[in-house]
Design a protein around this motif. Structure first.
Motif, PDB file in Angstrom:
ATOM      1  N   GLY A   1      32.209  42.385  46.144  1.00 44.65           N
ATOM      2  CA  GLY A   1      32.418  42.571  44.707  1.00 44.65           C
ATOM      3  C   GLY A   1      33.850  42.289  44.306  1.00 44.65           C
ATOM      4  O   GLY A   1      34.118  41.695  43.254  1.00 44.65           O
ATOM      5  N   PHE A   2      34.790  42.700  45.146  1.00 41.83           N
ATOM      6  CA  PHE A   2      36.210  42.440  44.922  1.00 41.83           C
ATOM      7  C   PHE A   2      36.478  40.941  44.860  1.00 41.83           C
ATOM      8  O   PHE A   2      37.139  40.448  43.940  1.00 41.83           O
ATOM      9  CB  PHE A   2      36.997  43.117  46.057  1.00 41.83           C
ATOM     10  N   LEU A   3      35.922  40.210  45.817  1.00 39.00           N
ATOM     11  CA  LEU A   3      36.127  38.754  45.846  1.00 39.00           C
ATOM     12  C   LEU A   3      35.480  38.075  44.646  1.00 39.00           C
ATOM     13  O   LEU A   3      36.085  37.205  44.016  1.00 39.00           O
ATOM     14  CB  LEU A   3      35.554  38.177  47.137  1.00 39.00           C
ATOM     15  N   VAL A   4      34.261  38.465  44.332  1.00 35.25           N
ATOM     16  CA  VAL A   4      33.558  37.836  43.208  1.00 35.25           C
ATOM     17  C   VAL A   4      34.265  38.144  41.893  1.00 35.25           C
ATOM     18  O   VAL A   4      34.398  37.273  41.028  1.00 35.25           O
ATOM     19  CB  VAL A   4      32.078  38.274  43.191  1.00 35.25           C
ATOM     20  N   PHE A   5      34.750  39.379  41.742  1.00 31.22           N
ATOM     21  CA  PHE A   5      35.443  39.749  40.517  1.00 31.22           C
ATOM     22  C   PHE A   5      36.747  38.966  40.358  1.00 31.22           C
ATOM     23  O   PHE A   5      37.055  38.468  39.264  1.00 31.22           O
ATOM     24  CB  PHE A   5      35.698  41.256  40.487  1.00 31.22           C
ATOM     25  N   VAL A   6      37.520  38.835  41.439  1.00 30.21           N
ATOM     26  CA  VAL A   6      38.739  38.027  41.378  1.00 30.21           C
ATOM     27  C   VAL A   6      38.389  36.581  41.077  1.00 30.21           C
ATOM     28  O   VAL A   6      39.074  35.909  40.296  1.00 30.21           O
ATOM     29  CB  VAL A   6      39.552  38.151  42.688  1.00 30.21           C
ATOM     30  N   LEU A   7      37.317  36.083  41.659  1.00 30.71           N
ATOM     31  CA  LEU A   7      36.883  34.715  41.416  1.00 30.71           C
ATOM     32  C   LEU A   7      36.514  34.505  39.947  1.00 30.71           C
ATOM     33  O   LEU A   7      36.956  33.542  39.315  1.00 30.71           O
ATOM     34  CB  LEU A   7      35.693  34.380  42.316  1.00 30.71           C
ATOM     35  N   VAL A   8      35.723  35.423  39.386  1.00 25.88           N
ATOM     36  CA  VAL A   8      35.320  35.295  37.980  1.00 25.88           C
ATOM     37  C   VAL A   8      36.532  35.375  37.056  1.00 25.88           C
ATOM     38  O   VAL A   8      36.672  34.579  36.120  1.00 25.88           O
ATOM     39  CB  VAL A   8      34.266  36.374  37.630  1.00 25.88           C
ATOM     40  N   MET A   9      37.408  36.328  37.312  1.00 23.06           N
ATOM     41  CA  MET A   9      38.595  36.470  36.459  1.00 23.06           C
ATOM     42  C   MET A   9      39.511  35.253  36.594  1.00 23.06           C
ATOM     43  O   MET A   9      40.127  34.818  35.618  1.00 23.06           O
ATOM     44  CB  MET A   9      39.344  37.761  36.789  1.00 23.06           C
ATOM     45  N   GLY A  10      39.598  34.694  37.792  1.00 28.10           N
ATOM     46  CA  GLY A  10      40.394  33.485  37.972  1.00 28.10           C
ATOM     47  C   GLY A  10      39.806  32.292  37.243  1.00 28.10           C
ATOM     48  O   GLY A  10      40.534  31.501  36.639  1.00 28.10           O
ATOM     49  N   VAL A  11      38.491  32.154  37.293  1.00 30.91           N
ATOM     50  CA  VAL A  11      37.840  31.059  36.566  1.00 30.91           C
ATOM     51  C   VAL A  11      38.042  31.239  35.067  1.00 30.91           C
ATOM     52  O   VAL A  11      38.305  30.264  34.341  1.00 30.91           O
ATOM     53  CB  VAL A  11      36.332  30.992  36.933  1.00 30.91           C
ATOM     54  N   LEU A  12      37.946  32.468  34.582  1.00 26.82           N
ATOM     55  CA  LEU A  12      38.208  32.717  33.163  1.00 26.82           C
ATOM     56  C   LEU A  12      39.646  32.377  32.794  1.00 26.82           C
ATOM     57  O   LEU A  12      39.902  31.817  31.728  1.00 26.82           O
ATOM     58  CB  LEU A  12      37.908  34.180  32.812  1.00 26.82           C
TER      59      LEU A  12
ATOM     60  N   PHE B   1      49.431  39.445  29.801  1.00 27.33           N
ATOM     61  CA  PHE B   1      48.909  39.327  31.169  1.00 27.33           C
ATOM     62  C   PHE B   1      47.624  38.527  31.152  1.00 27.33           C
ATOM     63  O   PHE B   1      46.812  38.640  30.248  1.00 27.33           O
ATOM     64  CB  PHE B   1      48.648  40.711  31.771  1.00 27.33           C
ATOM     65  N   GLY B   2      47.439  37.714  32.211  1.00 27.29           N
ATOM     66  CA  GLY B   2      46.251  36.881  32.315  1.00 27.29           C
ATOM     67  C   GLY B   2      45.046  37.648  32.832  1.00 27.29           C
ATOM     68  O   GLY B   2      45.111  38.833  33.160  1.00 27.29           O
ATOM     69  N   PHE B   3      43.929  36.947  32.907  1.00 29.29           N
ATOM     70  CA  PHE B   3      42.678  37.555  33.354  1.00 29.29           C
ATOM     71  C   PHE B   3      42.760  38.076  34.784  1.00 29.29           C
ATOM     72  O   PHE B   3      42.166  39.105  35.110  1.00 29.29           O
ATOM     73  CB  PHE B   3      41.528  36.545  33.245  1.00 29.29           C
ATOM     74  N   VAL B   4      43.468  37.364  35.664  1.00 31.18           N
ATOM     75  CA  VAL B   4      43.570  37.807  37.056  1.00 31.18           C
ATOM     76  C   VAL B   4      44.287  39.156  37.117  1.00 31.18           C
ATOM     77  O   VAL B   4      43.882  40.056  37.856  1.00 31.18           O
ATOM     78  CB  VAL B   4      44.286  36.743  37.920  1.00 31.18           C
ATOM     79  N   TRP B   5      45.341  39.320  36.322  1.00 28.08           N
ATOM     80  CA  TRP B   5      46.079  40.587  36.298  1.00 28.08           C
ATOM     81  C   TRP B   5      45.154  41.726  35.883  1.00 28.08           C
ATOM     82  O   TRP B   5      45.131  42.781  36.514  1.00 28.08           O
ATOM     83  CB  TRP B   5      47.268  40.484  35.341  1.00 28.08           C
ATOM     84  N   TRP B   6      44.391  41.510  34.818  1.00 25.27           N
ATOM     85  CA  TRP B   6      43.474  42.544  34.344  1.00 25.27           C
ATOM     86  C   TRP B   6      42.371  42.808  35.360  1.00 25.27           C
ATOM     87  O   TRP B   6      41.926  43.945  35.532  1.00 25.27           O
ATOM     88  CB  TRP B   6      42.890  42.173  32.984  1.00 25.27           C
ATOM     89  N   GLY B   7      41.911  41.768  36.036  1.00 28.87           N
ATOM     90  CA  GLY B   7      40.890  41.944  37.075  1.00 28.87           C
ATOM     91  C   GLY B   7      41.393  42.786  38.230  1.00 28.87           C
ATOM     92  O   GLY B   7      40.690  43.667  38.727  1.00 28.87           O
TER      93      GLY B   7
END
Length: 183
Positions: free
Chosen positions: A122-133, A144-150
């Motif tokens: 879940g951690f990896l998928v969440f970072v992946l989704v936030m990075g893609v966003l 702050f960007g999406f990765v920071w918030w993720g």
């Protein structure tokens, strides 16, 4: 065909590659390797469920490599400039607390909760989704960007999970039931 016992080492290799790309600021390539890493972990989890038996060595190797892989990813995000140092430290503490409580649960002879591997995926998928966003949308919220918030969400959730696991271990060791009102 690769031996299933060696999949955690391949997973660690993918984490090092993704961490290096993130360290050099290459978010898109880092996200690609995070996606491969998550797929490999899902494949490993499915194989573990099929076998329904894990040796102590496999459990030790998998847990140790999971912890190291999470650290490599977070260090890549911190030193790549995607996450501030303070938030990165909070995330490292939270992720390590989840791994630590799972290890302690096994060390004292209690059944593990089994949340460690799904948490990591879940951690990896969440970072992946936030990075893609972050790559596709490019918006920032409060600077702050999406990765920071993720990573902020991951660090808070991981600390809450570790507190829940610690209380669960306490109640099991003390002989109390969680729904007992005599607390």
């Amino acid at each position: 065909m690769m031996d299933v016992k060696k999949l955690p080492l391949a997973s660690f290799g993918l984490s090092v590659i993704s961490g290096l790309f993130l360290f050099y600021g290459q978010l898109v390539v880092g996200l690609f390797f995070i996606a491969l890493w998550a797929l490999l972990d899902v494949f490993y989890l499915v194989n573990l469920r099929k076998r329904n038996f894990v040796t102590r060595f496999e459990d030790f190797l998998s847990t140790t490599v999971n912890t190291g892989s999470s650290l490599v990813l977070l260090l890549g995000l911190i030193f790549g400039g995607f996450v501030t140092g303070e938030l990165g430290l909070l995330a490292v503490v939270g992720v390590f607390l989840v791994h630590y409580t799972e290890i302690q649960c096994a060390a004292i002879g209690l059944n593990r909760s089994g949340i460690e591997r799904p948490f990591k995926i879940g951690f990896l998928v969440f970072v992946l989704v936030m990075g893609v966003l972050e790559v596709s949308v490019g918006l920032t919220f409060f600077g702050f960007g999406f990765v920071w918030w993720g990573v902020l969400v991951i660090s808070i959730v991981s600390i809450l999970i570790s507190v829940f696991l610690a209380f669960t271990m306490y109640f099991k060791l003390s002989g109390r039931k969680i729904e007992d009102n005599s607390l």
